[in-house]
Design an enzyme around this catalytic site. Structure first.
Site, PDB file in Angstrom:
ATOM      1  N   LYS A  41     -48.682 -14.422  13.061  1.00  0.00           N
ATOM      2  CA  LYS A  41     -48.286 -14.699  11.674  1.00  0.00           C
ATOM      3  C   LYS A  41     -46.766 -14.708  11.595  1.00  0.00           C
ATOM      4  O   LYS A  41     -46.155 -13.673  11.341  1.00  0.00           O
ATOM      5  CB  LYS A  41     -48.880 -13.595  10.770  1.00  0.00           C
ATOM      6  CG  LYS A  41     -49.121 -14.023   9.331  1.00  0.00           C
ATOM      7  CD  LYS A  41     -49.781 -12.908   8.550  1.00  0.00           C
ATOM      8  CE  LYS A  41     -48.997 -12.589   7.298  1.00  0.00           C
ATOM      9  NZ  LYS A  41     -49.436 -11.388   6.611  1.00  0.00           N
ATOM     10  N   ARG A  90     -50.706  -3.542  -7.158  1.00  0.00           N
ATOM     11  CA  ARG A  90     -50.025  -4.275  -8.226  1.00  0.00           C
ATOM     12  C   ARG A  90     -51.007  -4.727  -9.289  1.00  0.00           C
ATOM     13  O   ARG A  90     -50.667  -4.870 -10.447  1.00  0.00           O
ATOM     14  CB  ARG A  90     -49.320  -5.510  -7.653  1.00  0.00           C
ATOM     15  CG  ARG A  90     -48.020  -5.212  -7.010  1.00  0.00           C
ATOM     16  CD  ARG A  90     -47.522  -6.367  -6.198  1.00  0.00           C
ATOM     17  NE  ARG A  90     -48.328  -6.531  -4.998  1.00  0.00           N
ATOM     18  CZ  ARG A  90     -48.068  -7.385  -4.032  1.00  0.00           C
ATOM     19  NH1 ARG A  90     -47.038  -8.191  -4.139  1.00  0.00           N
ATOM     20  NH2 ARG A  90     -48.824  -7.454  -2.968  1.00  0.00           N
ATOM     21  N   SER A 127     -43.084 -11.070  -2.067  1.00  0.00           N
ATOM     22  CA  SER A 127     -42.143 -11.735  -1.161  1.00  0.00           C
ATOM     23  C   SER A 127     -42.373 -13.243  -1.172  1.00  0.00           C
ATOM     24  O   SER A 127     -41.420 -14.020  -1.086  1.00  0.00           O
ATOM     25  CB  SER A 127     -42.311 -11.207   0.263  1.00  0.00           C
ATOM     26  OG  SER A 127     -42.016  -9.836   0.318  1.00  0.00           O
TER      27      SER A 127
HETATM   28  P1  ADP Z   1     -48.597  -6.845   3.266  1.00  0.00           P
HETATM   29  O1  ADP Z   1     -48.663  -8.237   3.843  1.00  0.00           O
HETATM   30  O2  ADP Z   1     -48.966  -5.764   4.240  1.00  0.00           O
HETATM   31  O3  ADP Z   1     -49.237  -6.665   1.917  1.00  0.00           O
HETATM   32  P2  ADP Z   1     -46.114  -6.748   1.844  1.00  0.00           P
HETATM   33  O4  ADP Z   1     -44.722  -6.776   2.413  1.00  0.00           O
HETATM   34  O5  ADP Z   1     -46.510  -7.869   0.955  1.00  0.00           O
HETATM   35  O6  ADP Z   1     -47.036  -6.614   3.102  1.00  0.00           O
HETATM   36  O7  ADP Z   1     -46.338  -5.384   1.055  1.00  0.00           O
HETATM   37  C1  ADP Z   1     -46.123  -4.119   1.649  1.00  0.00           C
HETATM   38  C2  ADP Z   1     -46.462  -3.036   0.648  1.00  0.00           C
HETATM   39  O8  ADP Z   1     -45.588  -3.120  -0.466  1.00  0.00           O
HETATM   40  C3  ADP Z   1     -47.875  -3.168   0.070  1.00  0.00           C
HETATM   41  O9  ADP Z   1     -48.402  -1.859  -0.155  1.00  0.00           O
HETATM   42  C4  ADP Z   1     -47.659  -3.862  -1.224  1.00  0.00           C
HETATM   43  O10 ADP Z   1     -48.679  -3.597  -2.167  1.00  0.00           O
HETATM   44  C5  ADP Z   1     -46.336  -3.269  -1.642  1.00  0.00           C
HETATM   45  N1  ADP Z   1     -45.637  -4.163  -2.561  1.00  0.00           N
HETATM   46  C6  ADP Z   1     -45.321  -5.459  -2.363  1.00  0.00           C
HETATM   47  N2  ADP Z   1     -44.714  -5.976  -3.458  1.00  0.00           N
HETATM   48  C7  ADP Z   1     -44.659  -4.968  -4.367  1.00  0.00           C
HETATM   49  C8  ADP Z   1     -44.196  -4.863  -5.717  1.00  0.00           C
HETATM   50  N3  ADP Z   1     -43.679  -5.909  -6.346  1.00  0.00           N
HETATM   51  N4  ADP Z   1     -44.302  -3.682  -6.356  1.00  0.00           N
HETATM   52  C9  ADP Z   1     -44.849  -2.630  -5.712  1.00  0.00           C
HETATM   53  N5  ADP Z   1     -45.338  -2.658  -4.462  1.00  0.00           N
HETATM   54  C10 ADP Z   1     -45.245  -3.808  -3.795  1.00  0.00           C
END
Ligand code: ADP
Length: 162
Positions: A41, A90, A127
């Site tokens: 990925k 979220r 992201s």
């Molecule tokens: P993954 O692909 O493992 O979900 P992310 O980088 O998207 O990786 O997210 C990592 C962690 O951060 C997860 O627990 C996700 O829920 C949390 N997270 C991502 N965006 C937010 C946000 N806007 N507010 C709070 N937590 C977030």
């Protein structure tokens, strides 16, 4: 010593991630923010770039360190003396997937998962949305740090020039 891991893709780290990591750092002795290194990925940023941005974003938090992992998260936990995974929710749509993973991780290893509710200020933030907005030249200043904003600009300029 209560050490936890906040795992994720962090492609790139946003204010939502920083909020969760900061809140976890208040609850636990040490927080390891761990970037998943998944060869299948590929993200926008390389793992070293993600680590650099995470380090810059958490530099003011004394009990946070940044690391990477590949393979199973529970193996990373075992190797690093971590008994708890911190994830955030979220929305309801996060819940189904997160519950399944948490139950599987517990079954595999006994490692607990603790869920923190996302700050409503950032519950819309991901992201992938940040990448989409930045790619089209939109303003991401309320979503990521100025440092990450600069790295996004560089990345899309680099791609446009390639
Ligand atoms: P993954 O692909 O493992 O979900 P992310 O980088 O998207 O990786 O997210 C990592 C962690 O951060 C997860 O627990 C996700 O829920 C949390 N997270 C991502 N965006 C937010 C946000 N806007 N507010 C709070 N937590 C977030």
């Amino acid at each position: 010593m209560r050490r936890v891991v906040c795992p994720g893709s962090f492609d790139p780290v946003t204010f939502g991630h920083i909020d969760i990591i900061g809140r976890a750092a208040k609850q636990y002795d040490e927080v390891v923010a761990a970037v998943l290194n998944n060869v299948n990925k590929r993200g926008l940023f390389t793992v070293p770039e993600k680590l650099d941005m995470l380090r810059a974003s958490t530099a003011d938090l004394d009990n946070v360190r940044v690391s990477e992992f590949d393979g199973l998260l529970v193996d990373f936990c075992r190797a690093n003396g971590i008994e708890t995974i911190v994830r955030s929710l979220r929305s309801v749509s996060d819940f189904d997937y997160e519950l399944q993973i948490a139950q599987m991780n517990f079954r595999l290893s006994g490692v607990e998962t603790v869920f923190m509710t996302a700050n409503p200020q950032y519950s819309f933030l991901s992201s992938s949305l940040v990448r989409e907005i930045a790619q089209h030249g939109g303003d991401v200043s309320s979503l990521v740090t100025p440092y990450v904003q600069g790295r996004l600009r560089d990345k899309y300029e680099e791609r446009a020039g390639a």
